[in-house]
Write a protein that holds these residues in place. Structure first.
Motif, PDB file in Angstrom:
ATOM      1  N   ALA A  13       0.821  -1.216   0.000  1.00 41.26           N
ATOM      2  CA  ALA A  13       0.000   0.000   0.000  1.00 41.26           C
ATOM      3  C   ALA A  13       0.853   1.263   0.000  1.00 41.26           C
ATOM      4  N   GLY A  14       1.957   1.245   0.736  1.00 38.78           N
ATOM      5  CA  GLY A  14       2.807   2.424   0.811  1.00 38.78           C
ATOM      6  C   GLY A  14       3.722   2.607  -0.381  1.00 38.78           C
ATOM      7  N   ILE A  15       3.747   1.643  -1.283  1.00 38.08           N
ATOM      8  CA  ILE A  15       4.629   1.718  -2.448  1.00 38.08           C
ATOM      9  C   ILE A  15       3.838   2.019  -3.719  1.00 38.08           C
ATOM     10  N   SER A  16       2.799   1.233  -3.951  1.00 39.64           N
ATOM     11  CA  SER A  16       2.018   1.394  -5.178  1.00 39.64           C
ATOM     12  C   SER A  16       0.545   1.678  -4.914  1.00 39.64           C
ATOM     13  N   GLY A  17       0.128   1.603  -3.671  1.00 37.71           N
ATOM     14  CA  GLY A  17      -1.285   1.693  -3.357  1.00 37.71           C
ATOM     15  C   GLY A  17      -1.905   0.329  -3.146  1.00 37.71           C
ATOM     16  N   GLY A  18      -1.167  -0.734  -3.514  1.00 37.77           N
ATOM     17  CA  GLY A  18      -1.639  -2.100  -3.282  1.00 37.77           C
ATOM     18  C   GLY A  18      -2.892  -2.444  -4.064  1.00 37.77           C
ATOM     19  N   HIS A  19      -2.881  -2.225  -5.371  1.00 33.75           N
ATOM     20  CA  HIS A  19      -4.063  -2.528  -6.194  1.00 33.75           C
ATOM     21  C   HIS A  19      -4.189  -4.035  -6.453  1.00 33.75           C
ATOM     22  N   ILE A  20      -3.164  -4.631  -7.071  1.00 32.65           N
ATOM     23  CA  ILE A  20      -3.079  -6.077  -7.335  1.00 32.65           C
ATOM     24  C   ILE A  20      -4.276  -6.574  -8.151  1.00 32.65           C
ATOM     25  N   ASN A  21      -4.896  -5.669  -8.897  1.00 26.33           N
ATOM     26  CA  ASN A  21      -6.134  -6.006  -9.605  1.00 26.33           C
ATOM     27  C   ASN A  21      -6.430  -4.899 -10.621  1.00 26.33           C
ATOM     28  N   PRO A  22      -6.489  -5.212 -11.914  1.00 23.82           N
ATOM     29  CA  PRO A  22      -6.801  -4.174 -12.904  1.00 23.82           C
ATOM     30  C   PRO A  22      -8.145  -3.490 -12.676  1.00 23.82           C
ATOM     31  N   ALA A  23      -9.113  -4.203 -12.113  1.00 18.72           N
ATOM     32  CA  ALA A  23     -10.415  -3.590 -11.851  1.00 18.72           C
ATOM     33  C   ALA A  23     -10.303  -2.506 -10.783  1.00 18.72           C
ATOM     34  N   VAL A  24      -9.512  -2.758  -9.744  1.00 19.09           N
ATOM     35  CA  VAL A  24      -9.281  -1.745  -8.715  1.00 19.09           C
ATOM     36  C   VAL A  24      -8.563  -0.551  -9.326  1.00 19.09           C
ATOM     37  N   THR A  25      -7.530  -0.805 -10.128  1.00 21.27           N
ATOM     38  CA  THR A  25      -6.798   0.273 -10.791  1.00 21.27           C
ATOM     39  C   THR A  25      -7.734   1.086 -11.675  1.00 21.27           C
ATOM     40  N   PHE A  26      -8.609   0.409 -12.422  1.00 23.27           N
ATOM     41  CA  PHE A  26      -9.543   1.091 -13.314  1.00 23.27           C
ATOM     42  C   PHE A  26     -10.513   1.958 -12.520  1.00 23.27           C
ATOM     43  N   GLY A  27     -11.050   1.432 -11.427  1.00 23.33           N
ATOM     44  CA  GLY A  27     -11.972   2.209 -10.605  1.00 23.33           C
ATOM     45  C   GLY A  27     -11.313   3.448 -10.014  1.00 23.33           C
ATOM     46  N   LEU A  28     -10.090   3.293  -9.520  1.00 19.78           N
ATOM     47  CA  LEU A  28      -9.377   4.432  -8.948  1.00 19.78           C
ATOM     48  C   LEU A  28      -8.994   5.445 -10.025  1.00 19.78           C
ATOM     49  N   PHE A  29      -8.716   4.953 -11.234  1.00 21.89           N
ATOM     50  CA  PHE A  29      -8.443   5.872 -12.347  1.00 21.89           C
ATOM     51  C   PHE A  29      -9.684   6.696 -12.679  1.00 21.89           C
ATOM     52  N   LEU A  30     -10.848   6.065 -12.733  1.00 22.95           N
ATOM     53  CA  LEU A  30     -12.076   6.802 -13.025  1.00 22.95           C
ATOM     54  C   LEU A  30     -12.349   7.876 -11.971  1.00 22.95           C
ATOM     55  N   ALA A  31     -11.945   7.602 -10.739  1.00 24.84           N
ATOM     56  CA  ALA A  31     -12.134   8.570  -9.656  1.00 24.84           C
ATOM     57  C   ALA A  31     -10.996   9.589  -9.601  1.00 24.84           C
ATOM     58  N   ARG A  32     -10.108   9.539 -10.588  1.00 26.31           N
ATOM     59  CA  ARG A  32      -8.972  10.472 -10.707  1.00 26.31           C
ATOM     60  C   ARG A  32      -8.007  10.357  -9.533  1.00 26.31           C
ATOM     61  N   LYS A  33      -7.809   9.123  -9.066  1.00 22.84           N
ATOM     62  CA  LYS A  33      -6.857   8.886  -7.988  1.00 22.84           C
ATOM     63  C   LYS A  33      -5.455   8.605  -8.527  1.00 22.84           C
ATOM     64  N   LEU A  34      -5.342   8.312  -9.816  1.00 25.91           N
ATOM     65  CA  LEU A  34      -4.043   8.091 -10.435  1.00 25.91           C
ATOM     66  C   LEU A  34      -4.151   8.436 -11.910  1.00 25.91           C
ATOM     67  N   SER A  35      -3.002   8.685 -12.533  1.00 29.79           N
ATOM     68  CA  SER A  35      -2.969   9.100 -13.933  1.00 29.79           C
ATOM     69  C   SER A  35      -3.205   7.922 -14.862  1.00 29.79           C
ATOM     70  N   LEU A  36      -3.528   8.222 -16.115  1.00 28.21           N
ATOM     71  CA  LEU A  36      -3.700   7.181 -17.118  1.00 28.21           C
ATOM     72  C   LEU A  36      -2.390   6.434 -17.340  1.00 28.21           C
ATOM     73  N   THR A  37      -1.288   7.161 -17.329  1.00 34.27           N
ATOM     74  CA  THR A  37       0.032   6.539 -17.488  1.00 34.27           C
ATOM     75  C   THR A  37       0.261   5.467 -16.438  1.00 34.27           C
ATOM     76  N   ARG A  38       0.017   5.823 -15.195  1.00 36.49           N
ATOM     77  CA  ARG A  38       0.237   4.877 -14.099  1.00 36.49           C
ATOM     78  C   ARG A  38      -0.767   3.732 -14.148  1.00 36.49           C
ATOM     79  N   ALA A  39      -2.011   4.025 -14.518  1.00 36.77           N
ATOM     80  CA  ALA A  39      -3.040   2.990 -14.574  1.00 36.77           C
ATOM     81  C   ALA A  39      -2.676   1.922 -15.604  1.00 36.77           C
ATOM     82  N   VAL A  40      -2.266   2.353 -16.799  1.00 35.68           N
ATOM     83  CA  VAL A  40      -1.895   1.397 -17.844  1.00 35.68           C
ATOM     84  C   VAL A  40      -0.667   0.591 -17.410  1.00 35.68           C
ATOM     85  N   TYR A  41       0.310   1.253 -16.833  1.00 37.79           N
ATOM     86  CA  TYR A  41       1.531   0.579 -16.361  1.00 37.79           C
ATOM     87  C   TYR A  41       1.199  -0.466 -15.310  1.00 37.79           C
TER      88      TYR A  41
END
Length: 273
Positions: free
Chosen positions: A99-127
């Motif tokens: 959690a303190g390094i990457s946010g601890g997503h471990i799941n593209p669906a979590v990354t996608f949801g947080l991206f939609l909420a503007r919690k991370l950039s598109l660059t980071r979400a795709v990576y």
């Protein structure tokens, strides 16, 4: 007796009404593109952390599934409850670690949801999504390397819609299951939970892992429980049988719809941001 201003002191507001200003800070929306990230070691380190976490997640969970499938009966193994604990427990441990390094997503669906909420950039979400998928493929690959014959014979931990259920039923189960997970992620990581007016002390990885556990208990009989496109992709690629690919779209479309609904609900209804 002194008569003055203190005789009838002004009544002080109590509880949350005493707080006229926000006592928490809402982080600003992440930019869509942030080129500066690409030159930062913390950006690349975060992706590596997502890769390793998803690798370990697939390794432990698919091995658990293999052990249950290999047993002569459910009583001779940890059973469905054990599989659910493996998934939920690993998410709890890995979110705690990363959690303190990457946010601890471990799941593209979590990354996608947080991206939609503007919690991370598109660059980071795709990576993150690319690294999660690569980690899942490697994790399932190591399991197959340990027991190649058993892996293919026992299904490889691949997600499929169970006999007796339609693809629509499987899709609905994946949507609702992912909604539960991503909604829990948003609630557990909400900035307001750390504010003075919050009476609910919380350790974020615990409810997230517990949500994964509960969703698995409910949907293992229907789809084997995906709610994580990287987990489904890794097992499908290494197993590589037609029945896994026939239903594979369910385990991308469902989680992404569920994550989007959870993001919209949290941002628009709960927080009214």
């Amino acid at each position: 007796v002194r008569v003055g201003a203190n005789k009838f002191p002004e009544r002080q507001p109590i509880g949350t009404s005493a707080q006229s200003d926000k006592d928490y800070k809402e982080p600003p929306p992440a930019p869509l593109f942030e080129p500066g990230e690409l030159g930062s070691w913390s950006f690349w380190r975060a992706g590596i952390a997502e890769f390793i976490a998803t690798f370990l997640f697939l390794y432990i969970t698919v091995l658990t599934v293999m052990g249950v499938k290999r047993a002569p009966n459910m009583c001779a193994s940890v059973g469905i409850q054990g599989i659910a604990w493996a998934f939920g427990g690993m998410i709890f441990a890995l979110v705690y670690c990363t959690a303190g390094i990457s946010g601890g997503h471990i799941n593209p669906a979590v990354t996608f949801g947080l991206f939609l909420a503007r919690k991370l950039s598109l660059t980071r979400a795709v990576y993150y999504i690319v690294m999660q998928c690569l980690g899942a493929i490697c994790g399932a690959g190591v399991v197959k390397g340990f027991q190649p014959k058993q892996y293919q014979a026992l299904g490889g931990g691949a997600n499929t819609v169970a006999p007796g259920y339609t693809k629509g039923s499987g899709l609905g189960a994946e949507i609702i299951g992912t909604f539960v997970l991503v909604y829990t992620v948003f609630s557990a990581t909400d900035a307001k939970r750390n504010a003075r007016d919050s009476h609910v002390p919380i350790l974020a990885p615990l409810p997230i892992g517990f949500a994964v556990f509960l969703v698995h208990l409910a949907t293992i009989p229907i789809t084997g429980t995906g709610i994580n496109p990287a987990r489904s992709l890794g097992a499908a690629i290494i197993f590589n049988k037609d029945n896994a690919w026939d239903d594979h779209w369910v385990f991308w479309v469902g989680p992404f719809i569920g994550a989007a609904l959870a993001a919209l609900y949290h941002v628009i209804v709960i927080r009214a941001i």
